[in-house]
Scaffold this active site. Structure first.
Site, PDB file in Angstrom:
ATOM      1  N   ASP A   1     -13.163  40.819  75.444  1.00 59.78           N
ATOM      2  CA  ASP A   1     -14.248  40.688  74.480  1.00 59.78           C
ATOM      3  C   ASP A   1     -14.200  39.292  73.860  1.00 59.78           C
ATOM      4  OD1 ASP A   1     -16.368  41.500  72.847  1.00 59.78           O
ATOM      5  OD2 ASP A   1     -15.026  42.265  71.285  1.00 59.78           O
ATOM      6  N   HIS A   2     -15.314  38.607  73.849  1.00 60.72           N
ATOM      7  CA  HIS A   2     -15.429  37.281  73.230  1.00 60.72           C
ATOM      8  C   HIS A   2     -14.399  36.278  73.755  1.00 60.72           C
ATOM      9  CE1 HIS A   2     -18.658  38.060  70.393  1.00 60.72           C
ATOM     10  NE2 HIS A   2     -18.107  39.231  70.165  1.00 60.72           N
TER      11      HIS A   2
ATOM     12  N   HIS B   1     -20.143  41.009  63.019  1.00 56.60           N
ATOM     13  CA  HIS B   1     -18.783  41.520  63.133  1.00 56.60           C
ATOM     14  C   HIS B   1     -18.224  41.860  61.753  1.00 56.60           C
ATOM     15  CE1 HIS B   1     -19.028  38.927  66.865  1.00 56.60           C
ATOM     16  NE2 HIS B   1     -18.788  40.123  67.334  1.00 56.60           N
ATOM     17  N   GLY B   2     -17.207  42.714  61.735  1.00 58.68           N
ATOM     18  CA  GLY B   2     -16.543  43.025  60.482  1.00 58.68           C
ATOM     19  C   GLY B   2     -17.260  44.115  59.703  1.00 58.68           C
TER      20      GLY B   2
ATOM     21  N   HIS C   1     -23.417  43.795  70.114  1.00 52.26           N
ATOM     22  CA  HIS C   1     -22.137  43.556  69.453  1.00 52.26           C
ATOM     23  C   HIS C   1     -22.246  43.896  67.969  1.00 52.26           C
ATOM     24  CE1 HIS C   1     -19.591  41.099  72.345  1.00 52.26           C
ATOM     25  NE2 HIS C   1     -20.691  41.372  73.040  1.00 52.26           N
ATOM     26  N   GLY C   2     -21.081  44.007  67.303  1.00 50.48           N
ATOM     27  CA  GLY C   2     -21.066  44.212  65.859  1.00 50.48           C
ATOM     28  C   GLY C   2     -21.679  45.518  65.430  1.00 50.48           C
TER      29      GLY C   2
ATOM     30  N   ASN D   1     -20.760  47.833  71.456  1.00 47.25           N
ATOM     31  CA  ASN D   1     -19.401  47.464  71.060  1.00 47.25           C
ATOM     32  C   ASN D   1     -19.045  48.005  69.676  1.00 47.25           C
ATOM     33  OD1 ASN D   1     -19.615  45.916  73.399  1.00 47.25           O
ATOM     34  ND2 ASN D   1     -18.610  44.141  72.493  1.00 47.25           N
TER      35      ASN D   1
ATOM     36  N   THR E   1     -14.359  47.297  64.381  1.00 47.32           N
ATOM     37  CA  THR E   1     -13.855  47.453  63.011  1.00 47.32           C
ATOM     38  C   THR E   1     -13.659  48.915  62.629  1.00 47.32           C
ATOM     39  OG1 THR E   1     -14.901  45.386  62.331  1.00 47.32           O
ATOM     40  CG2 THR E   1     -14.339  46.940  60.589  1.00 47.32           C
TER      41      THR E   1
END
Length: 282
Positions: free
Chosen positions: A81-82, A178-179, A206-207, A228, A231
């Protein structure tokens, strides 16, 4: 069984569902994600970020997922990932990862195309599929920093990017981050549909931790094939461990408190598999 992601995601695209991609931080999370996928008879993607890899190295994480996949009844993908550089992508490729993401989204379009194509050209001869990213996924998590620029993918640039790189699936910026979200996220699901109509490969969201399930469902309906989650898995595992230790302050056996962490992760993953619509697709 350990497989590559391309065929899995093309089947999802054809079937109008998505595959859950779950970031795993340790052996217990691998076991919990696999248990959830088997309980739901769903294909699954397990993935690690550069930050996770820096903690222990690609070999440790690959070995955990490969061992899980070897005993699994459902298809399992091991995904980077990333990936933040060509060298990182190649380290994962050499370790045996069956899917590689190269994230050149902070670069100019031309530089991103050049980097992504370089990874595609290296991975495709070995049968390993590649994910690229165009647009920004905001927020911060691990070593990832999405920045504060315009987060949305330009549809016309997406078409050019796919044509010139030969990438197998594409992560797009549609308003996620993200997060941990500070407010309620709002995914631009119309943009997903616009990009879907311009490119012929699966799209990636994502996120997604913290994104309301109804927005995820609409995103999948509009063309997302890989979702995805990271967190929220960490939060779930930590919640289980904390609850066990609060109730058993004298406990010292990791097998006991990790078991409750695993149970929380499995419950979470099973629910997200249902949201993605991949249950009973293995």
């Amino acid at each position: 069984m350990l497989v590559t992601a391309k065929e899995m995601l093309l089947e999802a695209k054809q079937g109008k569902y998505a595959i859950g991609a779950f970031n795993v931080e340790n052996m217990e999370m691998v076991m919990a994600v696999l248990a959830a996928a088997e309980a739901k008879n769903s294909p699954v993607i397990m993935q690690t970020t550069p930050g996770t890899i820096k903690y222990a190295g690609v070999g440790y994480y690959y070995a955990n997922v490969a061992a899980a996949a070897a005993r699994s009844k459902v298809p399992v993908v091991m995904h980077l990932d990333h990936g933040d550089s060509f060298d990182r992508a190649m380290a994962a490729y050499r370790a045996g990862y069956t899917s590689i993401m190269i994230d050149g989204s902070k670069l100019s379009l031309e530089e991103n195309i050049a980097l992504t194509k370089r990874v595609v050209d290296a991975c495709h001869p070995g049968g390993v599929s590649v994910e690229g990213e165009l647009g920004k996924v905001g927020g911060k998590e691990d070593d990832l920093d999405g920045g504060d620029d315009n987060p949305y993918t330009n549809p016309d640039e997406a078409k050019i990017f796919v044509e010139q790189t030969g990438v197998d699936y594409l992560a797009i910026g549609v308003g996620t981050a993200h997060g941990v979200y500070k407010g309620i996220p709002h995914v631009n699901t119309d943009l997903i549909a616009t990009i879907r109509d311009l490119v012929d490969i699966p799209l990636v969201l994502h996120g997604t931790s913290g994104v309301p399930d109804d927005q995820v469902t609409t995103s999948v309906k509009n063309g997302i094939c890989k979702v995805n989650y990271a967190t929220d898995l960490r939060i779930a595992f930590t919640k289980g461990v904390k609850e066990f230790m609060a109730a058993n302050p004298e406990a010292f056996d990791p097998k006991k408190y990790c078991k409750q962490g695993m149970a929380e992760v499995q419950k979470y993953v099973e629910q997200k598999i249902e949201v993605c619509g991949s249950a009973n697709k293995a």
